[in-house]
Motif scaffolding. Sequence first.
Motif, mmCIF file in Angstrom:
data_model
loop_
_atom_site.group_PDB
_atom_site.id
_atom_site.type_symbol
_atom_site.label_atom_id
_atom_site.label_comp_id
_atom_site.label_asym_id
_atom_site.label_seq_id
_atom_site.Cartn_x
_atom_site.Cartn_y
_atom_site.Cartn_z
ATOM 1 N N GLU A 84 2.409 -6.558 4.084
ATOM 2 C CA GLU A 84 1.775 -7.732 3.081
ATOM 3 C C GLU A 84 0.329 -6.400 1.851
ATOM 4 O O GLU A 84 -0.027 -6.398 1.126
ATOM 5 C CB GLU A 84 1.157 -8.411 4.035
ATOM 6 N N GLN A 85 0.337 -5.670 2.772
ATOM 7 C CA GLN A 85 -0.543 -4.977 2.265
ATOM 8 C C GLN A 85 -0.340 -4.013 1.814
ATOM 9 O O GLN A 85 -1.151 -3.428 0.937
ATOM 10 C CB GLN A 85 -2.060 -4.243 3.543
ATOM 11 N N PRO B 280 8.421 -6.451 -2.613
ATOM 12 C CA PRO B 280 8.043 -7.529 -2.112
ATOM 13 C C PRO B 280 9.147 -8.927 -2.075
ATOM 14 O O PRO B 280 8.820 -9.598 -0.727
ATOM 15 C CB PRO B 280 6.246 -8.365 -1.245
#
Length: 308
Positions: A299-300, A163
């Motif tokens: 984000e998860q 990420p």
Amino acid sequence: MATKIGIAGITGKLGRLLARSLLRHHDTLVRGYCRNPSKAPLWLTANPAATMHQGDALDVVAIRSFVRGLDVVVCAYLGDPELMIDGQKALIDACEAESVPRYVASDWTLDYTKLKLGELFPKDPMIHVKTYLDQKTNVKGVHILVGSFMDPQFSPLFGQWDPSTQTLRHWGTGDEIWEGTSYENAADFTAAVCRDKEASGVLRLLGDRKSFNQIAESFARVYGIQPKVESLGTLQELHDKMHAIRAPAPHELFQYMFLFFAYYWLNGQTFVGPDLDNARFPDVKPVTWEDFFRTHSLEQLTEAYTNL
């Protein structure tokens, strides 16, 4: 008459999801087995259709009491070879002694029936258990194969999503197939198998099978970003790397175990599809890779597995 289903390891990730799926059906009773019932969530322990039995994985007396009178027992154990082999044999022996008609083995990931002992060592216990179960006369074996679980694929365990740099990484050319099923989807498939009293043997049930390149397109479509794509090397290089890491330090399991899973997941040897048993359970909607992205924010993604 209600179907009585036992879940050994009910407080684990898959065990909880399976219990939740089963309890949506008002004609189903769930009996859980675990070492510490206090770890079970309130929604489970407060449900009048669910009961809990406490005991160790090798406690023969407690296990016999747990399985007695059930229509099917599901093993949702996840652990070391002693638990996965001896723990399951104890459950199977109890089912045989108490004439429980069916036993769902703790299998799920990859089609290990196409592997030789030692090739993908974490799946060796499943090979041993299937052989043991095939020898029983009173209890039929049920083996549910779902490819790989989607949820951990984008976690640090596999290193396929970074990420910080918005980079998707892959082994191989990018055209290799990724067979995947989400944990929740696997639980729903398993619940359907449990409720189908005629379902036995090896069942191949899958959420989706797409190439990495197709999955990257879905990723961009859902999240509205164009991720960087990076090749980690060829499948041969993956094969060489995993053995090179394992050889000098076989006890450092987590340094190489997920490389072995990646190799046998991608090389085609353990494919569950393309011939599947999904049509037997039309009430279970397969969750595609794109569906999975749509139910998890960007984000998860890295925490999808731990947040189950």
